[in-house]
Design an enzyme around this catalytic site. Structure first.
Site, PDB file in Angstrom:
ATOM      1  N   GLU A  51       0.885  -1.395  -0.188  1.00  0.00           N
ATOM      2  CA  GLU A  51       0.027  -0.079   0.187  1.00  0.00           C
ATOM      3  C   GLU A  51       0.755   1.424  -0.069  1.00  0.00           C
ATOM      4  OE1 GLU A  51      -3.192   2.168  -0.651  1.00  0.00           O
ATOM      5  OE2 GLU A  51      -3.371   0.133  -0.181  1.00  0.00           O
ATOM      6  N   GLU A 107       1.111   6.544  -6.886  1.00  0.00           N
ATOM      7  CA  GLU A 107       0.251   7.654  -7.152  1.00  0.00           C
ATOM      8  C   GLU A 107       1.005   8.948  -6.921  1.00  0.00           C
ATOM      9  OE1 GLU A 107      -3.193   6.505  -4.728  1.00  0.00           O
ATOM     10  OE2 GLU A 107      -3.549   4.742  -5.811  1.00  0.00           O
TER      11      GLU A 107
END
Length: 133
Positions: free
Chosen positions: A67, A74
């Site tokens: 994650e 991102e």
């Protein structure tokens, strides 16, 4: 030696800032932490073995690390451009796939470790054995 200590301190400071950033900005990371806390509580409740603890901790850590990497991709992609870019989209999708695969693996580990303990909760109690004691 003092330079090495400053460098290490800086590295840890950066890492803790990253943990703060992901905790503050990513709901999915907080969800993964909640699931990890539930797994830890289950491990304490069922008194799982050292090997089972190892599997739970490693698989949980893998999901959290995946994650983090996904979020880094991102952030990096968004810093390059806010416009739709097919290469950035592919990078983001692949990073998200990494999180999904890690989460699926962790879920399977969770089933392998905890399912037998859940089954024992529903086994009939041998009342004759209890009365003899």
């Amino acid at each position: 030696m003092a330079h090495l200590i400053r460098k290490l301190t800086g590295s840890f400071s950066n890492a803790f800032r990253g943990i703060y950033t992901i905790l503050a900005s990513q709901v999915n990371f907080r969800i993964h932490l909640l699931i990890m806390a539930i797994a830890v509580a289950g491990g304490l409740l069922f008194k799982i073995s050292a090997g089972e603890w190892t599997a739970v901790i490693l698989s949980s850590g893998l999901v959290l690390a995946a994650e983090c990497m996904n979020t880094a991709v991102e952030f990096l992609g968004d810093s390059v451009t806010k416009d739709e870019n097919p290469h950035i989209r592919k990078a983001k999708d692949v990073a998200a796939a990494g999180v999904l695969l890690a989460a699926i693996a962790a879920a399977i580990v969770g089933l392998v470790v905890f399912f037998p303990y859940f089954l024992k909760l529903f086994e009939p109690v041998d009342r004759a054995h209890i009365c003899r004691e």
